[in-house]
Design an enzyme around this catalytic site. Structure first.
Site, short mmCIF file in Angstrom:
data_model
loop_
_atom_site.label_atom_id
_atom_site.label_comp_id
_atom_site.label_asym_id
_atom_site.label_seq_id
_atom_site.Cartn_x
_atom_site.Cartn_y
_atom_site.Cartn_z
N HIS A 107 0.84 -1.20 0.00
CA HIS A 107 0.00 0.00 0.00
C HIS A 107 0.88 1.25 0.00
O HIS A 107 1.95 1.29 0.63
CB HIS A 107 -0.91 0.00 1.23
N ALA A 123 18.12 -18.85 4.93
CA ALA A 123 16.88 -19.03 5.67
C ALA A 123 16.57 -17.79 6.51
O ALA A 123 17.45 -17.24 7.17
CB ALA A 123 16.99 -20.25 6.58
N ARG A 173 29.10 -13.88 0.15
CA ARG A 173 30.23 -14.27 -0.69
C ARG A 173 29.70 -14.75 -2.03
O ARG A 173 28.50 -14.88 -2.23
CB ARG A 173 31.06 -15.37 -0.03
N LYS A 207 22.21 -9.34 3.23
CA LYS A 207 23.46 -8.75 2.78
C LYS A 207 24.31 -9.80 2.07
O LYS A 207 24.21 -10.99 2.34
CB LYS A 207 24.23 -8.17 3.98
#
Length: 239
Positions: A152, A199, A222, A219
């Site tokens: 929204h 996960a 590697r 983030k």
């Protein structure tokens, strides 16, 4: 009694990713077409409710046939576990050898697009806001992982947010990617080919091909290489 150490592991071959799916029964395509002609869109949705939960042979067959009858297009070898649900399945384009786990839910939109490529594995209780979604071939989707394809606007601020307009953004999941258990992909995000999402990650920006990301927000960890150790950050147990 001896107890194995918790850090011991064993490697076994994947099932879904390697298994050659048997051909659909010769009568299945005819059954799907007959259901489509006999029941129409609304009737098929009502009929699906009769077979949605069971695990018997008839329930399993009818779920597959109804998905094939109601989708925009649907390949062979589809498996639909009990409790899997949908909204606006007439917008779905489903490839060959797709597995949809128990209680997974795919929410399309009447004018939307939902493409699921060949040999995609979708774990139990996954959720897809599939208003503008493309999942390419051979993607593993962990149990409980989610796509949010819209939000929204929250404008104007003097009305409840739930009454404000929806902004729909495309979500793209590249081939070979692996999305970990309970991960969440936010609107407008693209996941690159062969990437791994850990996960529980919340992915707020694009993920590069063959990279590993994890965390909240997700983030870069590697790059994937041939020398990688066995990865467990995204494991949900593909079967």
């Amino acid at each position: 009694m001896s107890v194995n150490r918790v850090d011991e592991a064993r490697i076994v071959q994947a099932v879904h990713g390697r298994h050659e799916r048997p051909a659909d029964p010769a009568y299945q395509a005819g059954l799907a077409e007959a259901l489509k002609q006999s029941y129409g869109h609304a009737g098929l949705i009502e009929l699906y409710g009769r077979f949605a939960m069971g695990d018997g042979v008839l329930d399993t067959l009818m779920r597959k046939a109804i998905w094939q009858a109601i989708a925009r297009s649907c390949g062979t070898g589809l498996q639909v576990a009990g409790g899997a649900g949908f909204k606006h399945p007439e917008t779905f384009e489903i490839g060959n050898g797709v597995f949809i786990g128990a209680q997974a839910y795919i929410q399309g939109r009447f004018d939307g697009t939902c493409v699921i490529g060949d040999n995609v594995w979708i774990g139990p209780m996954a959720y897809f806001d599939a208003r503008d979604l493309v999942i390419e071939d051979c993607v593993g989707w962990g149990p409980g992982a989610k796509v949010l394809g819209s939000a929204h606007t929250a404008l104007p601020v003097d009305v409840p947010i739930i009454r404000t307009d929806l902004e729909i953004k495309p979500v793209r999941i590249g081939a070979w990617a692996d999305i970990g258990t309970n991960a969440t992909i936010l609107p407008g995000v693209s996941i690159g080919k062969g990437a791994i999402v850990g996960a529980g990650a919340v992915v707020v920006s694009d993920v590069e091909p063959f990279s590993v990301v994890a965390g909240v927000p997700a983030k870069f960890i590697r790059w994937r290489t041939e020398a990688d150790p066995v990865l467990d950050i995204s494991r949900g147990g593909r079967s």
